[in-house]
Scaffold this active site. Structure first.
Site, mmCIF file in Angstrom:
data_model
loop_
_atom_site.group_PDB
_atom_site.id
_atom_site.type_symbol
_atom_site.label_atom_id
_atom_site.label_comp_id
_atom_site.label_asym_id
_atom_site.label_seq_id
_atom_site.Cartn_x
_atom_site.Cartn_y
_atom_site.Cartn_z
ATOM 1 C CG ASP A 88 -5.156 8.060 4.597
ATOM 2 O OD1 ASP A 88 -6.068 8.802 3.943
ATOM 3 O OD2 ASP A 88 -5.442 7.117 5.338
ATOM 4 N NE ARG A 108 -10.746 -1.088 4.068
ATOM 5 C CZ ARG A 108 -11.219 -1.307 5.269
ATOM 6 N NH1 ARG A 108 -12.574 -1.693 5.707
ATOM 7 N NH2 ARG A 108 -10.653 -0.668 6.405
ATOM 8 C CE LYS A 148 -6.269 9.003 8.009
ATOM 9 N NZ LYS A 148 -6.793 8.254 8.861
ATOM 10 C CE LYS A 179 -2.950 2.659 3.125
ATOM 11 N NZ LYS A 179 -3.771 2.760 4.323
ATOM 12 C CD GLU A 193 -6.675 5.457 2.490
ATOM 13 O OE1 GLU A 193 -7.405 5.452 3.389
ATOM 14 O OE2 GLU A 193 -5.331 5.170 2.900
ATOM 15 C CG ASP A 215 -9.512 7.836 6.788
ATOM 16 O OD1 ASP A 215 -8.476 7.626 6.124
ATOM 17 O OD2 ASP A 215 -9.489 8.063 8.119
ATOM 18 C CG ASP A 222 -1.652 5.303 5.059
ATOM 19 O OD1 ASP A 222 -1.520 4.378 5.611
ATOM 20 O OD2 ASP A 222 -2.799 5.720 4.405
HETATM 21 N N1 BES Z 1 -3.862 4.951 6.831
HETATM 22 C C1 BES Z 1 -5.095 4.588 7.824
HETATM 23 C C2 BES Z 1 -4.562 3.381 8.841
HETATM 24 C C3 BES Z 1 -3.826 3.883 9.947
HETATM 25 C C4 BES Z 1 -3.900 4.490 11.345
HETATM 26 C C5 BES Z 1 -2.400 3.691 9.831
HETATM 27 C C6 BES Z 1 -3.263 4.777 12.011
HETATM 28 C C7 BES Z 1 -1.339 4.033 10.801
HETATM 29 C C8 BES Z 1 -1.819 4.417 12.053
HETATM 30 C C9 BES Z 1 -6.150 3.856 7.112
HETATM 31 O O1 BES Z 1 -6.232 4.632 5.834
HETATM 32 C C10 BES Z 1 -7.506 4.491 7.648
HETATM 33 O O2 BES Z 1 -7.685 5.434 7.838
HETATM 34 N N2 BES Z 1 -8.187 3.428 8.283
HETATM 35 C C11 BES Z 1 -9.548 3.711 9.140
HETATM 36 C C12 BES Z 1 -10.413 2.675 8.547
HETATM 37 C C13 BES Z 1 -11.929 2.970 8.965
HETATM 38 C C14 BES Z 1 -12.280 4.104 8.334
HETATM 39 C C15 BES Z 1 -12.751 1.904 8.870
HETATM 40 C C16 BES Z 1 -9.176 3.761 10.517
HETATM 41 O O3 BES Z 1 -8.474 2.651 10.786
HETATM 42 O O4 BES Z 1 -9.759 4.423 11.343
HETATM 43 ZN ZN ZN Z 2 -4.447 5.007 4.866
HETATM 44 ZN ZN ZN Z 3 -7.268 6.161 5.395
#
Ligand code: BES
Ligand code: ZN
Ligand code: ZN
Length: 490
Positions: free
Chosen positions: A260, A341, A267, A255, A339, A337, A278
C-alpha cells in the site's frame, strides 16, 4: 523442530520444570530439585525468581542428574483454565533457549493434563518461528540450536492427540507470518494467488478470479485499487465444507493489499516499508483456512481474499474519481489511500451473493486510527449482530488474540455522505476506524457481519510476548480457528 511426547522418564538435553506463582513447586520440580542437591531452590534465591509467568532461569551443568542443564520457568497463578498459561510457558522457555546452543529441551511435566501438555508444545512452536529466508550472512551462533522438544509426562497419548490439531494451527500461523513478512517484490497479487492455489494439497477447494472475471461481475471498486499496478488483481476463494451438507457456511473475508503506497494520495516515505504487511487480513484468513482444513474441522467455512497492489501510475485511480461497486452503489474516491474498504466491499458482496452465508467476518489492516484507539493490545471489532460480536469476543479470550468492540451508528454513517455519489471513501478527521466500518456496513445488508480492524495487531516492533517471535504476528489465525471451533463445530 521435532516434537515428541513420551511417558518414559527422560532427563536428556535441557530439562525444564515448572514453578507456579509464589514459588509453588510442581511435583516434577520437587523431584529434580532433590535429585540435583537442591540446586533449583538455591538458583531461585539468587535470581529473585518467584514463579511469575515469563520468568526463566537456566542452571548449567547440574550435579546428580544426567541433563546438561535445568531450566526453571514460571507459569504464574493457578486458575481454572491454564491453557494460555502453559502456552506462554512453552513459548518463554523456547524463546530463551532457541539460539543458546541447547539442541533438545525436555519438559518434565508429571501428570499434567494432555491438553495442557499439547499447549506447551504449541507455545514452543509459536516461539520457534523465524523469518530468515533472505539472510545470507547469519552467523552460526545466531541460528537456532534447538532442533527437538520432548514433552515427558504420564498423559502422553492424550497430549499427542490434542497436539495434532494444534500443530495444524501452528502451520496456519506460520503461513500467515510468512505471507506478512515477505516483501512486496515477492508477495504480490499473482504470487499470493499462486500460493493459495497450492493449498489444494491441504484439502481446500480453490478458485481464483482474475481481472477479466471480476470486470464481468462489475467488481470495479476492488479493481480501481489495483488499476495502477503491473500485477493483475485477484480474488481467491478457499472452500472447506467439513460440516453438514446444506448448512450455510461462515464466510471469512481478508484485505490483501500486497503493498500500500497510498496510490496517488501517496503515503510519506518514512515507514512506508511496513505496508508490505497490508495484506495481514488476507494472510490471517488464508492461515485460518489452512488450519481449519488441516484439522478437518466439522464446519462449512469459506475464505475469500481480495488481492491487489495499490500503486501510483498513469492508470491509477485519481482522487475525485467515481466508481460503481458490484452491488451497484457509487463511491467517490476522495483519498486513494483509503483503499482497503474499496477492496473489501466487493469481496463482501461476492461472499454474500455467491454463498448465502450464515455469518460473514472480514479482517483488515484497515485504519491507522485503530492504533490510536486501541494500541497493539486489542483488534477493533465492529458488528451489526450482538451474538456474533459476543462469539468473537469469547474466541479472542480463548485464543489470546483479543478484540474490543467499538460502536456503529447513524451519526457516524452520515460522515461518509457526499453530494457527488452514494458515498465517499473517507469520513472527517475523527473516528476514522468507525467511519471505515460504516462504509463496509453499507454493503452487507441484513447478514450477520463483523469487521475486525487488525492494523495494530498484524505486526509489532516490540518483542515482549514470547509467542510473537518476529515482526509479523500472524494475528487472526488463532482467533478465527477458535471462533469456528467454539461457535460452529458443536
Ligand atoms: N493500510 C492503511 C492502514 C494502516 C495504517 C495499516 C497503519 C497499518 C498501520 C490504510 O489503507 C490507510 O492508509 N488508511 C488511511 C485511511 C485514511 C486515508 C482515511 C489511514 O489510516 O490513514
Ligand atoms: Zn491499506
Ligand atoms: Zn491505504
Amino acid at each position: 523442530m521435532k516434537i515428541n511426547f513420551t511417558n518414559k522418564p527422560a532427563q536428556k538435553g535441557a530439562v525444564c520444570v515448572a514453578i507456579f506463582a509464589d514459588n509453588k513447586f510442581s511435583d516434577a520440580a520437587n523431584a529434580i530439585d532433590s535429585d540435583s542437591g537442591r540446586s533449583i531452590r538455591k538458583a531461585m534465591e539468587t535470581a529473585r525468581f518467584s514463579g511469575k509467568a515469563g520468568q526463566v532461569i537456566q542452571i548449567l551443568a547440574p550435579v546428580g542428574i544426567s541433563a546438561s542443564s535445568i531450566i526453571v520457568a514460571g507459569v504464574g497463578e493457578q486458575n481454572n483454565d491454564m491453557s494460555l498459561a502453559w502456552e506462554s510457558y512453552g513459548a518463554a522457555v523456547t524463546k530463551k533457549l532457541l539460539t543458546s546452543g541447547v539442541n533438545l529441551i525436555t519438559f518434565v511435566i508429571g501428570d499434567l493434563e494432555g491438553t495442557y501438555a499439547a499447549k506447551i508444545a504449541f507455545g514452543a512452536r509459536l516461539a520457534a518461528y523465524r523469518f530468515d529466508n533472505h539472510r545470507t550472512k547469519l552467523s552460526a551462533d545466531k541460528k537456532p540450536s534447538v532442533t527437538s522438544i520432548c514433552i515427558c509426562g504420564s498423559k502422553s497419548d492424550a497430549a499427542k492427540e490434542a497436539f495434532s490439531s494444534l500443530n495444524e494451527l501452528a502451520e496456519g500461523v506460520y503461513l500467515a507470518r510468512d505471507l506478512v513478512s515477505e516483501p512486496g517484490n515477492i508477495i504480490n497479487p499473482e504470487s499470493f494467488a499462486k500460493c493459495i492455489s497450492g493449498l489444494s494439497d491441504n484439502g481446500l477447494e480453490i478458485e481464483i478470479l482474475d481481472e477479466k472475471d471480476m470486470r464481468k461481475l462489475g467488481m470495479n471498486s476492488l479493481l480501481s485499487v489495483g488499476a495502477g499496478s503491473n500485477y493483475g488483481s485477484k480474488l481467491a476463494i478457499m472452500k472447506w465444507m467439513g460440516g453438514k451438507t446444506g448448512d450455510a457456511p461462515v464466510v471469512l473475508v481478508g484485505k490483501g493489499v500486497t503493498f500500500d503506497t497510498g496510490g496517488i494520495s501517496l503515503k510519506p516515505g518514512n515507514g512506508m516499508w511496513d505496508m508490505k504487511g497490508d495484506m495481514g487480513g488476507a494472510a490471517a484468513v488464508t492461515g485460518a483456512m489452512r488450519a481449519i482444513a488441516g484439522r478437518k474441522a466439522k464446519a462449512n467455512v469459506i475464505g475469500i481474499v481480495g488481492l491487489v497492489e495499490n500503486m501510483p501510475d498513469a492508470a491509477a485511480t485519481r482522487p475525485g474519481d467515481i466508481i460503481k461497486s458490484a452491488d451497484g452503489q457509487t463511491i467517490e474516491v476522495q483519498n486513494t489511500d483509503a483503499e482497503g474498504r474499496l477492496v473489501l466491499v466487493d469481496a463482501l458482496w461476492y461472499g454474500i451473493n455467491s454463498f448465502k452465508p450464515c455469518r460473514i467476518i472480514d479482517l483488515a489492516t484497515l485504519t491507522g486510527a485503530i492504533l490510536v484507539a486501541l494500541g497493539q493490545e486489542n483488534a477493533g471489532l465492529f458488528s451489526n449482530d450482538d451474538h456474533l460480536a459476543n462469539d468473537l469476543t469469547v474466541a479472542g479470550k480463548i485464543s489470546g488474540e483479543e478484540v474490543w468492540r467499538l460502536p456503529l451508528g447513524s451519526g457516524y454513517d452520515k460522515l461518509i455522505d457526499t453530494p457527488n455519489a452514494d458515498m465517499k471513501n473517507i469520513g472527517g478527521p475523527f473516528a476514522g476506524s468507525i467511519t471505515a466500518a460504516q462504509f463496509l456496513k453499507r454493503f452487507v445488508g441484513e447478514v450477520p457481519w463483523a469487521h475486525i480492524d487488525i492494523a495494530g495487531m498484524a505486526w509489532k516492533d516490540k518483542r515482549d510476548d514470547p509467542r510473537e517471535s518476529v515482526w509479523a504476528t500472524g494475528f487472526g489465525v488463532r482467533l478465527l480457528d477458535s471462533f469456528i471451533a467454539n461457535s460452529h463445530e458443536q
